[in-house]
Scaffold this active site. Structure first.
Site, PDB file in Angstrom:
ATOM      1  CE  LYS A   9       6.832   7.300  -5.951  1.00  0.00           C
ATOM      2  NZ  LYS A   9       8.249   6.998  -7.214  1.00  0.00           N
ATOM      3  CG  HIS A  55       9.672   6.026  -1.770  1.00  0.00           C
ATOM      4  ND1 HIS A  55      11.049   6.594  -2.338  1.00  0.00           N
ATOM      5  CD2 HIS A  55       8.905   5.256  -2.389  1.00  0.00           C
ATOM      6  CE1 HIS A  55      10.997   5.590  -3.182  1.00  0.00           C
ATOM      7  NE2 HIS A  55       9.916   4.557  -3.402  1.00  0.00           N
ATOM      8  CG  ASP A  64       6.120   7.737 -10.126  1.00  0.00           C
ATOM      9  OD1 ASP A  64       5.203   8.406  -8.732  1.00  0.00           O
ATOM     10  OD2 ASP A  64       7.797   7.178  -9.122  1.00  0.00           O
ATOM     11  CE1 TYR A 107      12.622   5.365  -6.677  1.00  0.00           C
ATOM     12  CE2 TYR A 107      11.819   6.402  -8.286  1.00  0.00           C
ATOM     13  CZ  TYR A 107      11.693   5.273  -7.256  1.00  0.00           C
ATOM     14  OH  TYR A 107      10.236   4.995  -6.778  1.00  0.00           O
TER      15      TYR A 107
END
Length: 276
Positions: A78, A111, A48, A53
């Site tokens: 996401k 998200h 994931d 990120y």
């Protein structure tokens, strides 16, 4: 690579997702490939990540180097808030896919609802298109509350397969989990260990001593027995292996209730109504 022994959950469109996955939130890109490689070697097959990120490329490098067949892997990423909107979502998805080095992802999530932007319904239409084109196997959301979900589903033929939410013994979100069950939306837990905040609770420590397990293993087992999909993160190989070793014991109903008694509205992240 070790074979996966993780049970799966069947999503509302028939796609199967491993009940235990590996998260890479806050892992720097240059450390991500090593962490994901350690997870794959342990037996994890669900990874994931997210655009925000900044480590999709690191995930992609590890997946490519693993030699594992694509059909054995379950990859989630996401859509970030700044990229919401129909056309922007399609562009953001293409960018994520390129960084991952894949031709499809297994699960694509909005998200956050980012309600002040009021674009998540437009983004959802883009996810519907991506699903129809086979570029995502399942479409879902993250951090959506019941009101957001109802508005999203109003007039849509596609019901989210997953809602990934902050969920741990300190924040159990019973009302939201009930809503999910009523609408066949799978519950996936991020921050399943509350960033360690619940691991020092006495009841968790007592159970860890009773079973000869770590507090983290007790909490992850609690999640699995609740029916949650769970994605713990770590960059430490020993901890990655430890978090995977949660299928050799079971908690009793009484022990499950002891962990459930820790609910206290503890959030480690922002409230979904407040992040835009």
């Amino acid at each position: 690579m070790a074979p996966s022994t993780v049970p799966t959950a069947t999503l509302n469109n028939g796609v199967e997702i491993p009940r235990l996955g590996f998260g890479v939130f806050q892992v720097p890109d240059d450390e991500t490939a090593a962490a994901v490689t350690a997870a794959l070697e342990t037996g994890y097959r669900s990874i994931d990540t997210a655009a925000v990120y900044g480590n999709e490329a690191g995930v992609g490098r590890a997946l490519a180097a693993s030699g594992l067949p694509r059909e054995e892997l379950f990859v989630t990423t996401k859509l970030w808030n700044a990229d919401q909107g129909y056309d922007a979502t399609l562009r953001a998805f293409d960018a994520s896919l390129a960084k991952l080095g894949l031709d499809h992802v297994d699960l694509y999530l909005i998200h956050w609802p980012a309600p002040a932007r009021d674009l998540y319904r437009d983004s959802w239409r883009a996810l519907e298109r991506l699903a129809e084109e086979g570029r995502i196997r399942a479409a879902g959301v993250s951090n959506f509350q019941p009101g957001h979900l109802l508005r999203l589903m109003d007039g849509s033929a596609l019901i989210p397969a997953v809602n990934q939410i902050e969920l741990h013994p300190g924040l159990q979100q019973a009302e939201l989990r009930t809503f999910h069950a009523e609408h066949e939306i799978a519950t996936e837990a991020w921050s399943p260990l509350a960033q360690g905040a619940v691991l020092d609770d006495r009841s968790v420590g007592d159970l860890a001593a009773r079973y000869g397990k770590s507090p983290a293993q007790i909490v992850l087992r609690w999640h699995l027995q609740l029916g949650n999909i769970v994605i713990p993160k770590s960059v430490t190989p020993a901890r990655i292996r430890e978090n995977f070793d949660v299928f050799s014991f079971s908690l009793t109903d009484e022990e499950m209730r002891a962990v459930a008694a820790l609910d206290r509205g503890l959030r480690t992240g922002p409230h979904p109504d407040e992040l835009n």
